[in-house]
Design an enzyme around this catalytic site. Sequence first.
Site, PDB file in Angstrom:
ATOM      1  CB  SER A 197      -8.349   0.477   5.716  1.00 54.62           C
ATOM      2  OG  SER A 197      -8.811   2.031   6.034  1.00 54.62           O
ATOM      3  CE  LYS A 213      -4.042   1.653   2.686  1.00 56.32           C
ATOM      4  NZ  LYS A 213      -4.916   1.581   3.552  1.00 56.32           N
ATOM      5  CB  SER A 249      -7.814   3.650   2.853  1.00 58.83           C
ATOM      6  OG  SER A 249      -7.262   2.774   4.443  1.00 58.83           O
TER       7      SER A 249
END
Lengths: 508, 529
Positions: free
Chosen positions: A167, A56, A143
């Site tokens: 997330s 990420k 996210s």
Amino acid sequence: MPSYGVNIAMRRILGSSRNARAVCTTPDINALVHLSKTPPTTRHDGPLHGMTLAIKDNICTASLPTTCSSAMLAEYTSPFDATAVELLRDAGAQIIGKANCDEFGMGSLNVNSIYGPVVNPYRPADVRNVPSTVRERRSAGGSSGGSAASVAAGMCAAALGTDTGGSVRLPASYCGIVGLKPSYGLISRWGVVSFADSLDCVGVLARSVDTVKEVFDVILVYDARDPTAASPELRKRASSIVGSCLPKMFSGVQTNTLDGLRIGIPHEYFPLELEPSITSSLRTIIRSLKDAGASIHPVSLPATQYALSVYYVIASAEASSNLARFDGIQYGLRVPPPPGASRSKPSTVYAHSRSAGFGREAQKRILLGTYALTADAFDNYFLQAQRVRAHIKADFNRVFRHPCVHLARPESFLSADGVDVLLHPSAIRTAPRLAGEQDGGGEGRDMSSMDEYLQDVMTVPASLAGLPALSVPAGLGKDGWPVGMSIVGQWGMDELVLRVGRVVEGIR
Amino acid sequence: MIVRPCPWRARQLQQLWRPLRLERLHSKPAVREDQRWPGWEVVVGIEVHAQIKSRRKLFSDALTCKPGEKPNSFVACYDAALPGTLPTLNPKCVELAVRTAVALNAQVQSRSTFDRKHYFYSDLPAGYQITQRYAPLAKGGYLDLPSSRDGVRVGITQIQLEQDTAKSIFDARRRITQVDLNRAGSGLMEIVSEPDMRSPEEAGDYVRTLQAMLRAVGSSDGSMELGSLRCDVNVSVNKPGHPPGTRCEIKNLNSVKFMMVAITSEVFRHIDLLDRGQAIPQETRGFDEAKAETFKLRSKEDSPDYRYMPDPNLPPLLLSPDYIDRVRRSMPELPREMRARLMGTGLTEQEAEVLTTVDAGREVRFDGEPARGAVQYFDRLAQGRSAKAAVNWMIHELIGQLAARKETFSDNPVSVEQMGELVDMVQCGKMTGTSGKTLLRHMVTSRSTVCPSLLAKELGLLAVSDDDGSLLKNWCLEAIEALPEEVQKVRDGNVKVMNRIMGKVMQLSGGRVKAGDVRLMLEDLLRKP
């Protein structure tokens, strides 16, 4: 009147060189935003040798930019690797690139990104033959949407995400893969760009529980550079509890025997907004678990109703503090004040960089958090939220059979009729359609802005309590899109959660 | 005549110059009127920020840095607030702050916590400073001001750990502000006093005493000149018997002298306002050193909201009674204890005062490592010797010689072993006191590491080996011959004149004979007709 210039030499030292940027997007699903150019030679004897991983974009890598999907850090490359990244490289994993995400991890749909939204790569059976250009575009969740989508699309075997309020679990659920948010403090946060320190966890996404566990085991290392890391002693205490209960439950000849396992179903996790088809998926799972020998118990976590409010106060307050460092002085985007603009105070100078660098959602949360920390609001908002957070933790401690090793006298909470794990839907619905899409006649609804915050209602309680939570695919909703179920355990019982997850994963 | 800088003398003079002292007891302050502002009482409280003398910064592994180093060369990623970095508390900083708390008789808290104080400034890379607002490291305590004869005791409210800021330097020519992160994240102790001081002089005493104490326990350089100690002062005035007046805070005072001037000027400003019937607005003020005046920085209404928040990264700091005890036991001696112990070895109060004052000038080493100062030198010198002889040689000769050369005790080139041998040689008569002084001057000047017995031989300073006394007799006879008048006076019974003849013998011998021997020999010779 002083002007606030930048020490150029300092900038260079800190490594925000302009040539480091290499934005390579995968146009169809927009999951990866920076790709590794040459696959680095990996250790051949490492446990993850040959495994491909996406990271990420809010986890620091020295070889690729770390932008957090924010204009603020669009040119930023970290001078160091996050501990988790270092451990993966040492284990022989191959990092293929950085994954799109909501800006600084703020969002549930991965639409708050300078790179644009991530498109869910899942293809329902009835549209397999429809060309991708006209296919309905749904959110991959957020996210960690890029992490989930890159795994679901088969671009890599696993991905690291971060989970502050859901997330990792939410995108895993929407994309039909497995996502683990470990117990808070088990995985080092050194190198993870802070959104809300007291909630942030590094999580793992993969297509199977086994792969998640492989990666998890490699990064499950105490790191003194993370002041919130659980101490080795605490880890030992938790794992001895897991060790004492696992053999009893998974003792059968078949691995899927769950004799003696007590599963709690919290009734606060069935809000009105929950899609009915998800409840029926849960029923199927419950039936199979019962068949495997587990017992099912309704439990109550009354403070759950406040979880979302508590979460948004605490997470935003911490975010407003953590994001204060992005002022365009040492690194990151700098927008000089236009001619004639006030330079009387540093804040008036920073305002230009911060207004240009942060997206709408980040700004909204910074403002909310800033307000919650002002002298007038601090008690009613921030402190009140901390008090309710303690109630939420206490709720969990009441229903679990295993003691919380964080407590001074954990045995006082040991209850014979407690449950081993909790089971509930990971999300209130399947992946929502991306906003601005033409109505393709599908079941997906457009999201109103409040709905976006509601997405987290099932996931934030475990975040607030720091508990391990695993989202596992559990069939399809009425619209043919994946449904996820979450298994939540007591702090440090990640191993148990993964074992139960493997059984749930096997139910088809 | 050589004028020797003499710190203890200066101190005494300063006490003489001090205006009328306020006399009171601990329990019941009975304030005597200050002639500068009759009819008014002054109340002063001080916040001191002392840089912790640790090798590394408070939350990162970057080395701490002295002023004057190359900018931005003592910076870890954390100090620049790079994304993804986290703080790690330096246990050395905790230990030194605990030492300070113990020395200030404060209660070290078993649990203290860290908070973030938010404001935007170019010298604050993270946008917040980590401090201990809600639960400080230590609470309560006091500092007795020994230099005041009336026993002033200043209460300590709390002691907290916090981060120092970076330095921003405005380049007027290029009209830009440059940021130097060398200091960013260094450890500070904020020491907050009670409003217990009643005059600018007491405030000055408090800061000087605190400086000496910090240096003694090794927790800070305490140098206002170098910026390792900074003061914010709260001042208010009131009529006797009335509640304290509105206080104003004067920020960033960087010398004791200026602090005292600032307080005095602020007192007059308050009195002036009150005399004119005006109220004193609560303000934060700066100090203009050139004008010797304070000026308004901001009023209470524009005081910023710092949005304090418990730091979510740093767990509470838990200190066990065992730990606090260990720190207490391993602490260097405090000035007061040191003085008492020295006086116990037979030193006079003044001698003890001189030694501790010189000792306070020693270099403070990193992380509280023991430093070698004058008192340790004395302790080693006095081992197996007369304390009196040791202290005499140290104060009057060694320290005197150093002072004459404008050197401090840390420049002392004479080792304890050398000094000890020298003292022993004089004590057992191998060398006269005069020769010993000459030899010591030579050792200080030449920075010789050769042992004194060899040097004395080289320089012809050894007492003459005169087993049968023939050399001494010859010098005495020579002197008698040279001074017939004096000899006659002595023979007539004027014994005082003997000293003049003895002086002649000393001169002839080059000071290598002992006065007692000379007297005996002369008496013997003069008795004969």
